[in-house]
Write a protein that holds these residues in place. Structure first.
Motif, PDB file in Angstrom:
ATOM      1  N   HIS A  91       0.822  -1.217   0.000  1.00 31.80           N
ATOM      2  CA  HIS A  91       0.000   0.000   0.000  1.00 31.80           C
ATOM      3  C   HIS A  91       0.860   1.274   0.000  1.00 31.80           C
ATOM      4  O   HIS A  91       2.015   1.223  -0.364  1.00 31.80           O
ATOM      5  CB  HIS A  91      -0.987  -0.041   1.174  1.00 31.80           C
ATOM      6  CG  HIS A  91      -1.716  -1.356   1.249  1.00 31.80           C
ATOM      7  ND1 HIS A  91      -2.848  -1.615   0.520  1.00 31.80           N
ATOM      8  CD2 HIS A  91      -1.433  -2.501   1.933  1.00 31.80           C
ATOM      9  CE1 HIS A  91      -3.242  -2.880   0.764  1.00 31.80           C
ATOM     10  NE2 HIS A  91      -2.395  -3.424   1.607  1.00 31.80           N
ATOM     11  N   GLU A 100      -2.110   0.225   7.702  1.00 29.97           N
ATOM     12  CA  GLU A 100      -1.217  -0.829   7.229  1.00 29.97           C
ATOM     13  C   GLU A 100      -0.018  -0.267   6.466  1.00 29.97           C
ATOM     14  O   GLU A 100       1.119  -0.719   6.657  1.00 29.97           O
ATOM     15  CB  GLU A 100      -2.035  -1.765   6.326  1.00 29.97           C
ATOM     16  CG  GLU A 100      -1.318  -3.011   5.886  1.00 29.97           C
ATOM     17  CD  GLU A 100      -2.146  -3.820   4.889  1.00 29.97           C
ATOM     18  OE1 GLU A 100      -3.299  -3.424   4.599  1.00 29.97           O
ATOM     19  OE2 GLU A 100      -1.624  -4.836   4.392  1.00 29.97           O
ATOM     20  N   HIS A 105       2.553  -7.183   4.486  1.00 32.68           N
ATOM     21  CA  HIS A 105       1.183  -6.709   4.735  1.00 32.68           C
ATOM     22  C   HIS A 105       0.720  -7.042   6.138  1.00 32.68           C
ATOM     23  O   HIS A 105       1.284  -7.920   6.807  1.00 32.68           O
ATOM     24  CB  HIS A 105       0.215  -7.346   3.725  1.00 32.68           C
ATOM     25  CG  HIS A 105       0.401  -6.839   2.338  1.00 32.68           C
ATOM     26  ND1 HIS A 105      -0.403  -5.880   1.780  1.00 32.68           N
ATOM     27  CD2 HIS A 105       1.332  -7.141   1.402  1.00 32.68           C
ATOM     28  CE1 HIS A 105       0.023  -5.611   0.557  1.00 32.68           C
ATOM     29  NE2 HIS A 105       1.082  -6.367   0.292  1.00 32.68           N
ATOM     30  N   ASP A 157      -3.249  -7.061   6.927  1.00 36.40           N
ATOM     31  CA  ASP A 157      -4.587  -6.655   6.515  1.00 36.40           C
ATOM     32  C   ASP A 157      -5.603  -6.845   7.633  1.00 36.40           C
ATOM     33  O   ASP A 157      -5.281  -7.323   8.715  1.00 36.40           O
ATOM     34  CB  ASP A 157      -4.979  -7.431   5.256  1.00 36.40           C
ATOM     35  CG  ASP A 157      -4.309  -6.821   4.038  1.00 36.40           C
ATOM     36  OD1 ASP A 157      -4.871  -5.872   3.489  1.00 36.40           O
ATOM     37  OD2 ASP A 157      -3.198  -7.260   3.684  1.00 36.40           O
ATOM     38  N   HIS A 159      -6.250  -6.432  -2.838  1.00 34.90           N
ATOM     39  CA  HIS A 159      -4.968  -5.787  -3.114  1.00 34.90           C
ATOM     40  C   HIS A 159      -4.869  -5.256  -4.531  1.00 34.90           C
ATOM     41  O   HIS A 159      -4.111  -4.334  -4.792  1.00 34.90           O
ATOM     42  CB  HIS A 159      -3.816  -6.755  -2.801  1.00 34.90           C
ATOM     43  CG  HIS A 159      -3.518  -6.814  -1.334  1.00 34.90           C
ATOM     44  ND1 HIS A 159      -3.345  -7.979  -0.654  1.00 34.90           N
ATOM     45  CD2 HIS A 159      -3.406  -5.833  -0.417  1.00 34.90           C
ATOM     46  CE1 HIS A 159      -3.124  -7.708   0.617  1.00 34.90           C
ATOM     47  NE2 HIS A 159      -3.165  -6.411   0.783  1.00 34.90           N
TER      48      HIS A 159
HETATM   49 ZN    ZN Z   1      -2.365  -5.344   2.437  1.00 35.99          ZN
END
Ligand code: ZN
Length: 406
Positions: free
Chosen positions: A183, A197, A251, A253, A284
């Motif tokens: 991200h 995140e 990640h 999430d 994603h």
């Molecule tokens: Zn993610």
């Protein structure tokens, strides 16, 4: 058997030629002189525009005594940059050169202290070219000294030779790791309790880079080093440009409903392990689609049949790497998801020639996992576990490659 052997040796021959082609994709970025310029801006500042034939990892920082702005690129040929390039009265000289460890450097010697207001690389998705914009403005001597003290470690070492070219190559025996903090920018990723995140993963990636570099066995590039948006294909292009041996996407999430906690390591598959994995992979891709990036058919630059062959070689290596990471997490007592090894169609894992894995370090939606992610001691345990997993995997991978060559 004869026929099988024949097919196998054909595959090998194709793989060899794929290797040669992969080298070409890693060709050096070139400076595009006609679109590059350095000129004065208002209030004693300066603006630098550098056009490059392809996007490459880069960093910008200040050095003191004398006051300089340094741009390091991995890696650029400077030929063609003309005399008329520097039209700024505040930049006394511009030097370029190639150093060891795969960096190319541009140094702007300043006649007055200037700070970096903005540094950004914009890439053209159609042809892969990139433009770096740098805005400099006047600051005090004290402010300059403070900022120069923040130069990345290693850059304060003796300066690299700036005239002529120094022999350079990636045969330094280091494992080049591409770290991909998920991200960023317009896409903050999952958000809970004021944390997001994108920021958490950037912190984790920067720390992991230090842990890996400190071992002296790795070289590391990040697909983003700040809070900005990088498309999924661009992340792969950057990793390949840096000659990455492995690609790790990071990640943490959230899940919309139910309870989920602990780490999971994903590898690429057309068929997801379960519906939750499928949903995660799709989520994603969504940020890219919203940002107008076309992921359809964006299966890298490698031509079809070669890509399949490369994937056939790379997939088992990626699986082995993901397995080692899970084992290393277990050994380090890091909380794992009940199903810690999963597969799904993550676009960011689609580099055909770089073993890739996506680590969900935990779920930001789980209070315990979020507390872990915010805890530097927990992060360091995970980072060391990843380092050890990569070392174990690399040794095993090398042995396997040796067997294949025989
Ligand atoms: Zn993610």
């Amino acid at each position: 058997m004869q026929a099988l052997l024949f097919i196998f040796s054909c595959a090998l021959a194709l793989l060899t030629s794929f290797g040669a082609q992969a080298q070409e994709f890693r060709a050096l970025a070139r400076i595009l002189p006609e679109a590059s310029m350095l000129e004065d801006s208002g209030r004693g500042g300066a603006e630098l525009t550098l056009a490059l034939s392809q996007a490459v990892p880069y960093r910008v920082y200040l050095l003191d005594d004398p006051a300089r702005v340094v741009l390091d690129f991995r890696e650029v040929t400077w030929s063609g940059l003309a005399e008329g390039f520097d039209r700024s009265a505040h930049v006394t000289s511009v030097q370029t050169g190639r150093g060891d460890a795969g960096w190319s450097r541009m140094v702007l010697l300043l006649d007055t202290p200037m700070g970096i207001d903005r540094a950004a690389m914009q890439t053209d998705d159609t042809d892969g070219s990139a433009v770096v914009h740098l805005s400099l403005s006047r600051i005090s001597d004290a402010a300059f000294a403070d900022r120069a003290a923040e130069a990345p470690p290693g850059t304060r070492l003796p300066p690299i030779a700036l005239s002529g070219s120094v022999a350079s190559g990636r045969n330094d025996g280091l494992i080049m790791v591409a770290l991909d903090p998920g991200h960023g920018g317009v896409d903050p990723g999952a958000e809970r309790r004021g944390e997001n995140e994108a920021d958490l993963m950037l912190v984790f990636a920067l720390e992991l880079r230090e842990v890996l570099l400190r071992s002296g066995l790795f070289d590391v590039m990040l697909t983003r080093e700040g809070d900005w948006f990088v498309s999924l294909p661009e992340r792969l292009t950057l990793a390949r440009g840096a000659g990455a041996d492995v690609f790790l996407s990071l990640h943490a999430d959230a899940i919309a409903s139910g309870i989920a906690q602990g780490a999971t390591v994903y590898t690429l598959s057309d068929t997801a392990s379960d519906a939750a994995s499928q949903a995660l992979a799709e989520a994603h891709d969504r940020a890219d689609l919203l940002a107008g990036v076309d992921l359809a058919g964006n299966d890298d630059e490698v031509a079809g049949v070669l890509m399949d062959l490369a994937r056939r070689d790379t997939a088992p290596r990626a699986h082995a790497m993901a397995d080692r990471i899970v084992e290393s997490f277990l050994a380090a007592n890091i909380a794992l998801h009940p199903h810690p090894r999963m597969e799904a169609g993550f676009s960011v894992l689609k580099a055909p020639d770089i073993p890739s894995a996506l680590i969900e370090l935990g779920f930001i939606s789980d209070a315990g996992d979020l507390a872990n992610l915010l805890d530097p001691a927990w992060r360091e345990r995970v980072q060391i576990a990843i380092r050890d997993a990569l070392l174990a995997w690399a040794a095993e991978d090398e042995a396997r490659a040796g067997l294949l060559r025989q």
